[in-house]
Design a protein around this motif. Structure first.
Motif, PDB file in Angstrom:
ATOM      1  N   PRO A 163      -0.747   5.234   1.165  1.00  0.00           N
ATOM      2  CA  PRO A 163      -1.889   4.503   0.620  1.00  0.00           C
ATOM      3  C   PRO A 163      -2.860   5.415  -0.119  1.00  0.00           C
ATOM      4  CG  PRO A 163      -1.517   3.925   2.915  1.00  0.00           C
ATOM      5  CD  PRO A 163      -0.650   5.096   2.615  1.00  0.00           C
ATOM      6  N   ALA A 164      -3.648   4.805  -1.010  1.00  0.00           N
ATOM      7  CA  ALA A 164      -4.595   5.566  -1.817  1.00  0.00           C
ATOM      8  C   ALA A 164      -5.928   5.790  -1.108  1.00  0.00           C
ATOM      9  CB  ALA A 164      -4.829   4.855  -3.150  1.00  0.00           C
ATOM     10  N   ASP A 165      -6.384   4.825  -0.306  1.00  0.00           N
ATOM     11  CA  ASP A 165      -7.706   4.991   0.305  1.00  0.00           C
ATOM     12  C   ASP A 165      -7.613   5.842   1.574  1.00  0.00           C
ATOM     13  OD1 ASP A 165      -8.138   3.019   2.851  1.00  0.00           O
ATOM     14  OD2 ASP A 165      -6.720   2.146   1.421  1.00  0.00           O
ATOM     15  N   ASP A 166      -8.700   6.519   1.881  1.00  0.00           N
ATOM     16  CA  ASP A 166      -8.722   7.496   2.969  1.00  0.00           C
ATOM     17  C   ASP A 166      -8.399   6.900   4.335  1.00  0.00           C
ATOM     18  OD1 ASP A 166      -9.307   9.527   1.206  1.00  0.00           O
ATOM     19  OD2 ASP A 166     -11.463   9.490   1.589  1.00  0.00           O
ATOM     20  N   LEU A 172      -4.742   5.963   4.467  1.00  0.00           N
ATOM     21  CA  LEU A 172      -3.940   7.183   4.428  1.00  0.00           C
ATOM     22  C   LEU A 172      -3.935   7.876   5.790  1.00  0.00           C
ATOM     23  CD1 LEU A 172      -2.179   9.062   2.761  1.00  0.00           C
ATOM     24  CD2 LEU A 172      -4.258  10.273   2.062  1.00  0.00           C
ATOM     25  N   GLU A 226       0.800  -1.221   0.000  1.00  0.00           N
ATOM     26  CA  GLU A 226       0.000   0.000   0.000  1.00  0.00           C
ATOM     27  C   GLU A 226       0.839   1.281   0.000  1.00  0.00           C
ATOM     28  OE1 GLU A 226      -4.088  -0.566   2.217  1.00  0.00           O
ATOM     29  OE2 GLU A 226      -2.409  -1.047   3.573  1.00  0.00           O
ATOM     30  N   PHE A 227       2.136   1.171   0.172  1.00  0.00           N
ATOM     31  CA  PHE A 227       2.976   2.359   0.268  1.00  0.00           C
ATOM     32  C   PHE A 227       4.364   2.071  -0.304  1.00  0.00           C
ATOM     33  CE2 PHE A 227       3.402  -0.001   4.217  1.00  0.00           C
ATOM     34  CZ  PHE A 227       4.764  -0.047   4.422  1.00  0.00           C
ATOM     35  N   SER A 231       5.466   7.425  -0.787  1.00  0.00           N
ATOM     36  CA  SER A 231       4.093   7.405  -1.268  1.00  0.00           C
ATOM     37  C   SER A 231       3.233   6.611  -0.297  1.00  0.00           C
ATOM     38  CB  SER A 231       4.052   6.770  -2.662  1.00  0.00           C
ATOM     39  OG  SER A 231       2.734   6.672  -3.127  1.00  0.00           O
TER      40      SER A 231
END
Length: 105
Positions: free
Chosen positions: A51-54, A57, A26-27, A49
């Motif tokens: 994670p993409a989901d809230d 993140l 995820e990162f 970078s």
């Protein structure tokens, strides 16, 4: 070439992330050794970078805050970086579902 110190530090990053409910895919986090800078630092962990989901993140950001990774980086000597990660793991939440308490969702 990757050495045992690099593997150990990145393994600690993954262990810490797991405490916050994050999976390694995820990162993106990198580690590099370099010549001492003005502060005597010779190692940098860059949290490049998240994670993409809230929810993930939010947990990622809480992890970086708790770790003290300013500007998305943790700098120091190999030893101090490793010890900072170990210390953060000791303070981090356990993985028994309690990690999502940091999420605002």
């Amino acid at each position: 070439m990757m050495d045992n110190c690099t593997v150990a530090i990145l393994s600690k990053v993954n262990e810490l992330a797991e405490r916050y409910g994050l999976k390694p895919y995820e990162f993106i986090t990198t580690y590099r050794e370099h010549n001492n800078d003005a502060a005597g630092n010779s190692a940098t962990v860059s949290f490049e970078s998240g994670p993409a989901d809230d929810r993930s993140l939010a947990n990622w950001e809480k992890m970086l805050q708790d770790l003290g990774a300013t500007g998305g980086e943790l700098r120091g000597t190999e030893r101090s970086v490793y010890e900072a990660l170990e210390s953060a793991i000791q303070r981090a939440p356990r993985t028994r579902g309690g990690w999502d308490r940091f999420s605002s969702n």
